[in-house]
Design a protein around this motif. Structure first.
Motif, PDB file in Angstrom:
ATOM      1  N   PRO A  65      -6.784  13.475   2.171  1.00 59.06           N
ATOM      2  CA  PRO A  65      -5.812  12.684   1.409  1.00 59.06           C
ATOM      3  C   PRO A  65      -5.614  11.269   1.937  1.00 59.06           C
ATOM      4  CG  PRO A  65      -4.705  14.299   2.802  1.00 59.06           C
ATOM      5  CD  PRO A  65      -6.165  14.612   2.853  1.00 59.06           C
ATOM      6  N   TYR A  66      -5.946  11.032   3.210  1.00 55.02           N
ATOM      7  CA  TYR A  66      -5.765   9.706   3.799  1.00 55.02           C
ATOM      8  C   TYR A  66      -7.081   8.934   3.887  1.00 55.02           C
ATOM      9  CZ  TYR A  66      -1.606  12.243   5.187  1.00 55.02           C
ATOM     10  OH  TYR A  66      -0.482  13.025   5.184  1.00 55.02           O
ATOM     11  N   GLY A  67      -8.073   9.385   3.125  1.00 54.84           N
ATOM     12  CA  GLY A  67      -9.362   8.727   3.159  1.00 54.84           C
ATOM     13  C   GLY A  67     -10.312   9.400   4.129  1.00 54.84           C
ATOM     14  N   GLN A  68     -11.505   8.843   4.245  1.00 50.66           N
ATOM     15  CA  GLN A  68     -12.532   9.400   5.106  1.00 50.66           C
ATOM     16  C   GLN A  68     -13.534   8.318   5.450  1.00 50.66           C
ATOM     17  OE1 GLN A  68     -14.988  12.250   2.700  1.00 50.66           O
ATOM     18  NE2 GLN A  68     -13.567  11.692   1.065  1.00 50.66           N
ATOM     19  N   PHE A  69     -14.363   8.596   6.444  1.00 50.33           N
ATOM     20  CA  PHE A  69     -15.377   7.620   6.818  1.00 50.33           C
ATOM     21  C   PHE A  69     -16.250   7.306   5.607  1.00 50.33           C
ATOM     22  CE2 PHE A  69     -14.987   9.723  11.178  1.00 50.33           C
ATOM     23  CZ  PHE A  69     -14.033   8.805  11.592  1.00 50.33           C
ATOM     24  N   GLY A  70     -16.427   6.017   5.341  1.00 49.48           N
ATOM     25  CA  GLY A  70     -17.205   5.603   4.190  1.00 49.48           C
ATOM     26  C   GLY A  70     -16.375   5.230   2.985  1.00 49.48           C
ATOM     27  N   CYS A  71     -15.054   5.431   3.056  1.00 49.36           N
ATOM     28  CA  CYS A  71     -14.166   5.113   1.933  1.00 49.36           C
ATOM     29  C   CYS A  71     -13.090   4.129   2.390  1.00 49.36           C
ATOM     30  CB  CYS A  71     -13.479   6.371   1.402  1.00 49.36           C
ATOM     31  SG  CYS A  71     -14.607   7.648   0.788  1.00 49.36           S
ATOM     32  N   ASP A  72     -12.653   3.295   1.451  1.00 46.89           N
ATOM     33  CA  ASP A  72     -11.546   2.404   1.745  1.00 46.89           C
ATOM     34  C   ASP A  72     -10.226   3.168   1.717  1.00 46.89           C
ATOM     35  OD1 ASP A  72     -12.351  -0.152   2.518  1.00 46.89           O
ATOM     36  OD2 ASP A  72     -12.912  -0.700   0.479  1.00 46.89           O
ATOM     37  N   ALA A  73      -9.141   2.470   2.064  1.00 48.90           N
ATOM     38  CA  ALA A  73      -7.851   3.112   2.320  1.00 48.90           C
ATOM     39  C   ALA A  73      -7.138   3.510   1.027  1.00 48.90           C
ATOM     40  CB  ALA A  73      -6.964   2.173   3.125  1.00 48.90           C
ATOM     41  N   PRO A  74      -6.903   4.817   0.834  1.00 45.93           N
ATOM     42  CA  PRO A  74      -6.099   5.247  -0.314  1.00 45.93           C
ATOM     43  C   PRO A  74      -4.666   4.715  -0.203  1.00 45.93           C
ATOM     44  CG  PRO A  74      -7.239   7.110   0.713  1.00 45.93           C
ATOM     45  CD  PRO A  74      -7.368   5.948   1.647  1.00 45.93           C
ATOM     46  N   THR A  75      -3.974   4.686  -1.314  1.00 48.25           N
ATOM     47  CA  THR A  75      -2.579   4.235  -1.310  1.00 48.25           C
ATOM     48  C   THR A  75      -1.747   5.046  -0.324  1.00 48.25           C
ATOM     49  OG1 THR A  75      -2.781   3.566  -3.632  1.00 48.25           O
ATOM     50  CG2 THR A  75      -0.554   3.847  -2.766  1.00 48.25           C
ATOM     51  N   LEU A  76      -1.991   6.364  -0.271  1.00 52.72           N
ATOM     52  CA  LEU A  76      -1.239   7.231   0.630  1.00 52.72           C
ATOM     53  C   LEU A  76      -1.441   6.835   2.090  1.00 52.72           C
ATOM     54  CD1 LEU A  76       0.641   9.681   0.848  1.00 52.72           C
ATOM     55  CD2 LEU A  76      -1.401  11.140   0.945  1.00 52.72           C
ATOM     56  N   LEU A  77      -2.642   6.453   2.462  1.00 47.53           N
ATOM     57  CA  LEU A  77      -2.913   6.032   3.834  1.00 47.53           C
ATOM     58  C   LEU A  77      -2.123   4.769   4.168  1.00 47.53           C
ATOM     59  CD1 LEU A  77      -4.379   5.903   6.559  1.00 47.53           C
ATOM     60  CD2 LEU A  77      -6.283   4.769   5.389  1.00 47.53           C
ATOM     61  N   VAL A  78      -2.151   3.777   3.293  1.00 52.50           N
ATOM     62  CA  VAL A  78      -1.432   2.532   3.542  1.00 52.50           C
ATOM     63  C   VAL A  78       0.070   2.807   3.658  1.00 52.50           C
ATOM     64  CG1 VAL A  78      -0.933   0.213   2.673  1.00 52.50           C
ATOM     65  CG2 VAL A  78      -3.224   1.185   2.380  1.00 52.50           C
ATOM     66  N   GLU A  79       0.592   3.635   2.784  1.00 50.45           N
ATOM     67  CA  GLU A  79       2.021   3.966   2.829  1.00 50.45           C
ATOM     68  C   GLU A  79       2.380   4.678   4.122  1.00 50.45           C
ATOM     69  OE1 GLU A  79       2.991   4.465  -1.957  1.00 50.45           O
ATOM     70  OE2 GLU A  79       2.465   6.232  -0.745  1.00 50.45           O
ATOM     71  N   GLN A  80       1.577   5.667   4.507  1.00 51.91           N
ATOM     72  CA  GLN A  80       1.873   6.433   5.719  1.00 51.91           C
ATOM     73  C   GLN A  80       1.744   5.567   6.977  1.00 51.91           C
ATOM     74  OE1 GLN A  80       2.998   9.475   6.196  1.00 51.91           O
ATOM     75  NE2 GLN A  80       3.036  10.124   4.057  1.00 51.91           N
ATOM     76  N   SER A 323      -8.239  -3.953  14.925  1.00 51.19           N
ATOM     77  CA  SER A 323      -8.852  -2.859  14.171  1.00 51.19           C
ATOM     78  C   SER A 323      -8.222  -2.782  12.777  1.00 51.19           C
ATOM     79  CB  SER A 323      -8.662  -1.549  14.934  1.00 51.19           C
ATOM     80  OG  SER A 323      -7.311  -1.410  15.342  1.00 51.19           O
ATOM     81  N   SER A 324      -8.642  -1.811  11.989  1.00 52.09           N
ATOM     82  CA  SER A 324      -8.319  -1.791  10.558  1.00 52.09           C
ATOM     83  C   SER A 324      -7.465  -0.597  10.156  1.00 52.09           C
ATOM     84  CB  SER A 324      -9.616  -1.763   9.752  1.00 52.09           C
ATOM     85  OG  SER A 324     -10.367  -0.598  10.072  1.00 52.09           O
ATOM     86  N   PHE A 325      -6.854  -0.710   8.958  1.00 51.80           N
ATOM     87  CA  PHE A 325      -6.254   0.451   8.307  1.00 51.80           C
ATOM     88  C   PHE A 325      -7.359   1.364   7.780  1.00 51.80           C
ATOM     89  CE2 PHE A 325      -1.660  -0.567   6.850  1.00 51.80           C
ATOM     90  CZ  PHE A 325      -1.359  -1.124   8.075  1.00 51.80           C
ATOM     91  N   THR A 326      -8.306   0.774   7.068  1.00 51.45           N
ATOM     92  CA  THR A 326      -9.373   1.547   6.441  1.00 51.45           C
ATOM     93  C   THR A 326     -10.310   2.140   7.486  1.00 51.45           C
ATOM     94  OG1 THR A 326     -11.231   1.468   4.871  1.00 51.45           O
ATOM     95  CG2 THR A 326     -10.840  -0.480   6.171  1.00 51.45           C
ATOM     96  N   SER A 327     -10.887   3.303   7.156  1.00 50.79           N
ATOM     97  CA  SER A 327     -11.856   3.948   8.049  1.00 50.79           C
ATOM     98  C   SER A 327     -13.271   3.861   7.481  1.00 50.79           C
ATOM     99  CB  SER A 327     -11.471   5.417   8.264  1.00 50.79           C
ATOM    100  OG  SER A 327     -11.379   6.095   7.020  1.00 50.79           O
ATOM    101  N   ILE A 328     -13.507   2.931   6.596  1.00 53.34           N
ATOM    102  CA  ILE A 328     -14.787   2.866   5.878  1.00 53.34           C
ATOM    103  C   ILE A 328     -15.979   2.719   6.817  1.00 53.34           C
ATOM    104  CG2 ILE A 328     -14.658   0.370   5.513  1.00 53.34           C
ATOM    105  CD1 ILE A 328     -15.943   0.854   2.738  1.00 53.34           C
ATOM    106  N   TYR A 329     -15.793   2.026   7.939  1.00 51.66           N
ATOM    107  CA  TYR A 329     -16.917   1.796   8.851  1.00 51.66           C
ATOM    108  C   TYR A 329     -16.850   2.644  10.113  1.00 51.66           C
ATOM    109  CZ  TYR A 329     -17.972  -2.079   5.776  1.00 51.66           C
ATOM    110  OH  TYR A 329     -18.262  -2.836   4.676  1.00 51.66           O
ATOM    111  N   GLY A 330     -16.091   3.742  10.070  1.00 56.95           N
ATOM    112  CA  GLY A 330     -16.199   4.714  11.149  1.00 56.95           C
ATOM    113  C   GLY A 330     -15.160   4.654  12.236  1.00 56.95           C
ATOM    114  N   SER A 331     -14.114   3.855  12.080  1.00 61.01           N
ATOM    115  CA  SER A 331     -13.039   3.848  13.072  1.00 61.01           C
ATOM    116  C   SER A 331     -11.785   4.461  12.461  1.00 61.01           C
ATOM    117  CB  SER A 331     -12.743   2.425  13.548  1.00 61.01           C
ATOM    118  OG  SER A 331     -12.365   1.599  12.461  1.00 61.01           O
TER     119      SER A 331
END
Length: 541
Positions: A65-80, A323-331
């Motif tokens: 629900p909070y995204g995964q490696f390879g994906c940008d940040a879902p709304t829920l991730l940013v909110e949390q 570092s980032s909110f999004t985990s798209i590149y593996g962090s």
């Protein structure tokens, strides 16, 4: 009289206490967020699928629900993430009675791959609204990122500023963060502005996209895009004359990438930037803060110049990368709470908060990492402290090269922090090639400096290893020579003494063979994901 003496003593004590108070530094803090990359369409067919097709699956909303490696940040991730940042700041305020001074957002609010300027503006405004709703009244300082333009990296420098569509886009999107008409006007003319944070500290937010080696259209022949270098010089002069300190913030750092090791800015722009800041560092400029790489990193750029007496001066330019909110590149998703001295502007330390996106819990199980100072056993975030870290990394890397030792607590700390404690298969860096590259990456201004560093470091480390064999051979040769000389001397004695004189001596020789077998080291790919099989992770994000 005793009364007069007592009064004088009290006055003296009060002056002493006052002087001590003047020497004590008042600590302040700010929240640092970067590379949010909000993807409001996560788990739908409209989601960006740049690296992972699972981003478009509806089932991802339940499994990740909070995204995964390879994906940008879902709304829920940013909110949390913002919710937890709000809790952290509230706890600090309850303990110290002090709120954060401001929020720094160092660019890339919008998802990757946005194809509509209208969508980019709306997503950016959504993020700004999320931040302001959780931190009402707290000033926000923004820096424009490459994904805040559409297409990515696109802004036409030759287009008139009054009619520049990209400048209009970002000025409108960030409008609620500006605190004066002067800031709006400056940003509208080039996406840069200045803000006085306190009586001593000024923050200069610069547009780094126009200097990027990925900037579109290619306009690297323009000497000073949007007149920003002239503006930067003027702002630094104003700060100098007023006795103020300065932080420079932006999105893309004037350095090299972490894996391709190529310049993130065009070379001439990088040269001019350092030519400008050289005269103001570190007396005026005491901080450089950037984003873009999605990892927790730092650089210690340096160069040498001559002083008026012909002596050699080495300038150090420490800069920090968030570092980032999004985990798209593996962090893992993360944010920072940074401490600094309010009366000097000097950066002191920062806390990193993150959670493991590959093993999500509801709500996320947030973790506070050891502070930057605790992790590397340093007193502050100065250039000398970064130099200490790099020197120790280099020493341990050279030692492991000679002794073929793969484990190192210092290196494990560095790599773990760099990926925000992502799974170890994301990049353990347990071989000397990887470590040599990192040492040079952390300490190089440009691609050319990096290549020189790699050659010099390789030669130094290789020389130290190869030296062990000749030294052993020389030692063995000396030992043999001593034995032979001893034999000759004893034979001579035998010829001189009586026949019945028997000489006894040990004739044992022990030769030690040098082990010349070196283990092959294969650097594991940093793009390998713990939960997906996407491989192509680009250097520039």
């Amino acid at each position: 009289p005793p009364f007069t003496i007592a009064v004088l003593l009290l006055c003296f004590m009060s002056l002493f206490d006052y002087s001590r108070g003047q020497e004590m530094k008042t600590e302040s803090s700010f929240l640092w967020i970067s590379d949010i990359h909000l993807e409001p369409d996560y788990g739908t067919p409209q989601a960006s699928t740049k690296h992972n097709q699972a981003c478009t699956l509806e089932s991802s909303n339940e499994t990740y629900p909070y995204g995964q490696f390879g994906c940008d940040a879902p709304t829920l991730l940013v909110e949390q993430t913002l919710n937890h940042a709000q809790r952290v700041v509230a706890e600090q305020q309850q303990q110290s009675g002090e709120n954060i001074d401001f929020i720094l957002a160092s660019g890339d609010f919008c998802r990757h791959g946005s194809t509509s300027s209208e969508s980019t503006r709306e997503i950016t405004e959504m993020v700004i609204d999320m931040v302001q709703s959780r931190f009402p009244g707290v000033p926000i300082i923004v820096a424009v990122g490459n994904n805040d333009f559409t297409p990515d990296y696109y802004i036409d420098v030759e287009e008139e500023t009054d009619n520049n569509t990209m400048l209009e886009l970002v000025t409108t999107a960030f409008n609620d963060t500006f605190m004066s008409e002067e800031e709006v006007s400056s940003f509208r003319n080039g996406a840069y502005f200045a803000r006085n944070i306190s009586d001593i500290l000024t923050i200069l937010s610069i547009n780094t996209i126009v200097y990027s080696s990925e900037h579109s259209p290619n306009q690297e022949n323009i000497e000073d895009p949007f007149g920003q270098f002239v503006w930067l010089k003027n702002q630094l002069e104003l700060a100098k004359s007023a006795g103020r300190r300065v932080w420079i913030v932006g999105h893309i750092a004037p350095t090299i990438g972490s894996y391709g090791h190529d310049n993130l800015w065009y070379g001439p722009y990088m040269d001019r930037y350092y030519d400008i800041i050289r005269d103001y560092f570190p007396s005026i400029i005491c901080g450089q803060l950037f984003g873009h790489l999605h990892t927790d990193e730092f650089r210690l750029a340096h160069d040498s110049s001559s002083d008026f007496a012909g002596g050699l001066i080495q300038k150090k330019y420490p800069l920090y990368i968030a570092s980032s909110f999004t985990s798209i590149y593996g962090s893992n998703p993360s944010f920072r709470l940074v401490q600094y001295e309010a009366d000097t502007g000097n950066l002191l330390d920062y806390d990193t908060y993150y959670f493991n996106v590959s093993n999500p819990t509801i709500p996320p199980d947030w973790i506070k990492a050891p502070t930057f100072r605790e992790s590397f056993d340093i007193p502050d975030m100065s250039g000398d402290s970064l130099s200490s870290i790099i020197n120790r990394l280099a020493e341990e890397a050279a030692s492991s090269a000679a002794e073929n030792v793969s484990s190192s607590p210092l290196w494990e700390t560095f790599i773990s922090r760099q990926s925000i404690y992502a799974p170890p298969e994301m990049g353990p860096c347990q071989d000397r090639i990887c470590r040599k590259e990192w040492v040079c990456t952390l300490s190089s201004i440009s691609e050319d400096h990096y290549e020189e560093c790699v050659v010099d470091t390789w030669n130094a480390w290789d020389h130290s290893e190869v030296l062990s064999e000749p030294l052993a051979i020389v030692a063995a040769s000396i030992a043999v020579a001593i034995v032979l000389l001893g034999c000759i001397w004893k034979i001579r004695r035998c010829l001189l003494v009586r026949r019945n004189y028997v000489i006894q001596y040990d004739d044992d020789e022990h030769l030690q063979d040098e082990d010349e077998n070196y283990a092959e080291h294969h650097r594991q790919s940093r793009e390998e994901s713990a939960s997906t099989d996407f491989i192509d992770v680009p250097e520039i994000t």
